[in-house]
Design a protein around this motif. Structure first.
Motif, short mmCIF file in Angstrom:
data_model
loop_
_atom_site.label_atom_id
_atom_site.label_comp_id
_atom_site.label_asym_id
_atom_site.label_seq_id
_atom_site.Cartn_x
_atom_site.Cartn_y
_atom_site.Cartn_z
N ASP A 609 17.40 55.06 -36.74
CA ASP A 609 18.71 55.41 -36.19
C ASP A 609 19.53 56.06 -37.30
OD1 ASP A 609 21.19 55.62 -35.07
OD2 ASP A 609 21.26 53.56 -34.31
N PRO A 610 19.81 57.37 -37.18
CA PRO A 610 20.56 58.07 -38.23
C PRO A 610 21.95 57.49 -38.47
CG PRO A 610 19.56 59.63 -36.70
CD PRO A 610 19.40 58.27 -36.09
N LYS A 638 4.68 37.03 -46.17
CA LYS A 638 5.02 38.34 -46.71
C LYS A 638 5.91 39.07 -45.71
CE LYS A 638 2.90 42.83 -47.69
NZ LYS A 638 1.63 43.61 -47.65
N GLN A 639 6.97 39.70 -46.23
CA GLN A 639 7.86 40.49 -45.36
C GLN A 639 7.35 41.92 -45.24
OE1 GLN A 639 11.98 40.54 -46.38
NE2 GLN A 639 12.14 38.31 -46.62
N ASN A 640 7.55 42.47 -44.04
CA ASN A 640 7.20 43.89 -43.84
C ASN A 640 8.19 44.48 -42.83
OD1 ASN A 640 6.07 46.40 -43.74
ND2 ASN A 640 4.18 45.77 -42.75
N VAL A 641 8.96 45.45 -43.27
CA VAL A 641 9.92 46.12 -42.39
C VAL A 641 9.53 47.59 -42.29
CG1 VAL A 641 12.34 46.74 -42.01
CG2 VAL A 641 11.77 44.53 -43.05
N GLU A 642 9.35 48.06 -41.06
CA GLU A 642 8.97 49.45 -40.83
C GLU A 642 10.07 50.14 -40.02
OE1 GLU A 642 6.35 50.99 -41.97
OE2 GLU A 642 5.28 49.28 -42.83
N ILE A 643 10.55 51.29 -40.52
CA ILE A 643 11.55 52.09 -39.82
C ILE A 643 10.88 53.41 -39.44
CG2 ILE A 643 13.90 53.01 -39.89
CD1 ILE A 643 13.78 50.04 -40.47
#
Length: 715
Positions: A609-610, A638-643
């Motif tokens: 989201d810009p 383990k954390q994993n955030v994908e945008i």
């Protein structure tokens, strides 16, 4: 409850008692209410398949049991023939056409019950709702077109004919007997059985009386008595052709539905008589392919066809059926009095008839009064039925049926559960040997985190056709039950830890989803783990599946598992803002603890989201909050955030990197399109590994309980 009588009998009643036939309907309803109250007490004291016959046989002995059994069986056959003649009148013209139509439909219904078509119960319920809607509409509009002058003089043929007409109309009120015949299958019988019986009498009584009032008030006694399609003719007069067509359609559904229910009940009476050795069990043999008591159904169908073919008048069919039922219910009232006087220790009904002994005595007196005022021909045929029952006992059953030895075995005493330590109960329905190992292994991994107070219940539900009562299946389906037991015993081989109790449970049911949820409630289970193939057919999307029902109404935590190799080595929980995200994370953590060498990842995928500057930090914050709610230590995952631009494709790609995927249900409740969404369905379909979808219990509010009943009803 709402049968064919309301569409067929107004003309017969009008010809017999004129406008006062309204009183006849009310009188028949009151007599039926007395019988329903006595049956309710007997049924809660002896909740067994067989209904009135069973209670008479196990309280008065096999001589009277033989009379009651034959009366009920023959009464049901005469009733079915009556319904089919009524069907013929509404779809054909001329005696030959009416008989032909009746014979064809009777043969079709016999075939339907022979082949054991499933899911007929839900169709019957839908038909009842449609009929009630039609009748209420008929009354609501028609009452404004009543000409009161058509109701005078009110008593045109004397009060004797009013009383006699009760015997003719009595066939309209026997819906409560079907409830008694299925007492063993009713949940919470102490509450639901008497309420169902009373409703099954009072509702049609009020509707029948109002329909009769409108019919005579609109059409007049003579015109109504001359009609072969009375309710349709009345509706045509004040609504027009559309009203007549609507009532014809209603009559078709009503007659077919009532006849089908009577054929089904007849096979159950036969079974109960065979079990008590009053009839030969040869009659109750189960078809190897269709799993139905085909001989009993065929014989019942042949007699029905014969009654139609030889041209027995429709009013005679109704009167003979009414005579047979009245004999049986007289014996039921006597049975109740005997049971109260003997007061055996095992007889502990949870419902007791009020105003005892006044009401059962009133039931006996009123039934006998109507019987002795019926037509000589009907009394003659009815007497032959009684004589057949007596003669059959002395010729066949006396040396085979135990004199009174069934009483203690027949009455099921209440049992008390031994106090036991509170356990975390996990119920796992199993059916398919190819997937049950993975399903049970998943349950085992979760159970390990609740030791030592944990129990896994491996549950297998054997679905049977409507034509078989559960008692039928228990006695005559030993081979299938043994196969079922072998399937369940394999479950113990999967559970590795001796501290985890494993219970094997086999149930027989007509509705798998309803039975599983009932068992969950009964056991007060904490979790339900069910298997899923990973993709549903278009039919399931439209009409729902067994999984739909269980997910939408489960009173405990539920997990739907698409079983893969279940390695539990690389585990991911998909983390979002939904209410079930912490539960999904907890499940993933439990699987991780089962295999300490495994890796646990909490994954948050967001659509780019810009307008948002801190999406990555927001994802990390969300993961941390969910992990805290699930009590997962920071160093365990383990954390994993994908945008990404395309969230769906990203989720699918990420999921394929793990051997076990856990995710939570959304706020909505439709599987798979909105409950877990189309993404989980695609994940489960495209990956060969394990996918576990979970959600919290549904609060057991009155609304959710009602919704559950509606869902089961529509299934």
């Amino acid at each position: 409850m709402i049968g064919a009588g309301i569409f067929v009998l107004p003309s017969v009643a009008a010809g017999s008692a004129g406008p006062a036939s309204i009183i006849s309907f009310i009188g028949g309803g009151l007599m039926s209410l007395l019988a329903a109250l006595s049956l309710s007490e007997m049924a809660t004291g002896m909740p067994k398949t067989g209904g009135s016959y069973y209670y008479v046989n196990h309280s008065l002995g096999p001589l009277f049991g033989s009379v009651a059994g034959w009366c009920m069986w023959i009464g049901l056959m005469f009733s079915s023939a009556f319904y089919m003649r009524g069907f013929g009148q509404y779809v054909a013209n001329g005696n030959l056409g009416i008989v032909a139509a009746a014979l064809i439909m009777a043969a079709i219904l016999t075939g339907v019950n022979y082949y054991g078509v499933k899911e007929t119960g839900g169709l019957q319920n839908i038909i009842v709702i449609l009929l009630i809607g039609l009748i209420v509409l008929f009354i609501s509009i028609g009452i404004f077109h009543v000409d009161i002058s058509n109701l005078t003089p009110f008593v045109t043929n004397g009060w004797n004919n009013v009383a006699t007409a009760i015997g003719t109309l009595y066939v309209s009120f026997i819906g409560f007997e079907v409830i008694a015949s299925s007492a063993e299958e009713i949940k919470k019988p102490q509450k639901n059985l008497p309420l169902s019986m009373i409703a099954a009498v009072l509702t049609p009584t009020s509707l029948y009386a109002l329909v009769m009032f409108v019919s005579i008030g609109v059409l007049g006694t003579q015109a109504l008595a001359a009609s072969t399609i009375p309710v349709a003719d009345v509706a045509s007069k004040f609504i027009g052709p559309i009203g007549g067509i609507a009532m014809i359609i209603g009559a078709i559904f009503a007659t077919v539905s009532s006849a089908n229910a009577s054929i089904l009940s007849a096979s159950r009476i036969n079974f109960a008589m065979g079990k008590d050795k009053i009839l030969t069990n040869w009659l109750n043999q189960i078809h190897k392919k269709f799993q139905t008591p085909y001989r009993s159904i065929l014989l019942t169908g042949i007699v029905i066809l014969a009654l139609i073919a030889i041209g027995v008048a429709i009013d005679t069919l109704a009167k003979v059926a009414g005579f047979a039922y009245l004999i049986t219910y007289t014996l039921v009232h006597v049975s109740l009095i005997v049971m109260r006087r003997v007061d055996p220790e095992e007889y502990q009904p949870s419902f007791k008839i009020p105003l005892y002994p006044i009401l059962p005595i009133l039931g006996i007196v009123s039934s006998i009064a109507v019987l002795i005022m019926m037509d000589p021909l009907v009394i003659g045929i009815g007497s032959i039925i009684v004589i057949v029952g007596i003669a059959w006992y002395f010729v066949y059953a006396r040396d085979k049926a135990p004199a009174r030895g069934e009483l203690k075995e027949a009455i099921t005493p209440p049992t008390k559960k031994e106090a036991e330590e509170e356990k975390h109960k996990i119920i796992v329905p199993v059916a398919n040997p190819e997937t049950q190992r993975g399903l049970l292994k998943t349950a085992n991994a979760i159970a390990m985190q609740h030791k030592p107070n944990v129990e896994i219940i491996a549950l297998n539900v054997l679905e049977v056709p409507d034509q078989l009562s559960p008692q039928h299946a228990k006695v005559f389906e030993q081979e299938r039950t043994e196969n079922q037991q072998r399937l369940l015993l394999q479950a113990k081989d999967v559970i590795e830890d001796k501290e985890i109790d494993v219970t094997i449970k086999a149930l027989i049911s007509k509705n798998i989803a309803d039975t599983i949820i009932d068992y969950v409630e009964k056991e007060k289970a904490d979790e339900l783990i069910i298997g899923w193939e990973g993709k549903l057919s278009p039919t399931d999307h439209i009409f729902g599946s067994k999984i739909d029902v269980m997910v939408k109404v489960s009173p405990c935590q539920i997990s739907v598992v698409k079983v893969g190799p279940a390695k539990f080595q690389d585990i991911v929980a998909l983390i979002g803002e939904g209410p079930n995200a912490p539960l999904a994370a907890k499940k993933a953590y439990q699987l991780h603890k089962y295999n300490p060498a495994s890796r646990l990842t909490l994954l948050n995928v967001q659509e780019k989201d810009p307008n948002k500057q801190n999406q990555f930090e927001e994802g990390q914050r969300l993961i941390k909050e969910v992990a805290q709610k699930a009590n997962i230590p920071l160093d365990e995952y383990k954390q994993n955030v994908e945008i990404e631009e395309e969230i769906q494709r990203t989720l699918l790609n990420e999921a394929n990197q793990y051997d076990t995927v856990c995710l939570g249900g959304s706020r909505q409740t439709s599987l798979p399109r909105t409950l877990f969404g189309t993404i989980p369905e695609k994940i489960a379909h495209e990956t060969e590994d394990t996918v576990l979808m979970t959600r919290k219990p549904i609060p057991q509010t009155w609304w959710n309980k009602l919704k559950r009943r509606i869902m089961i009803f529509l299934r």
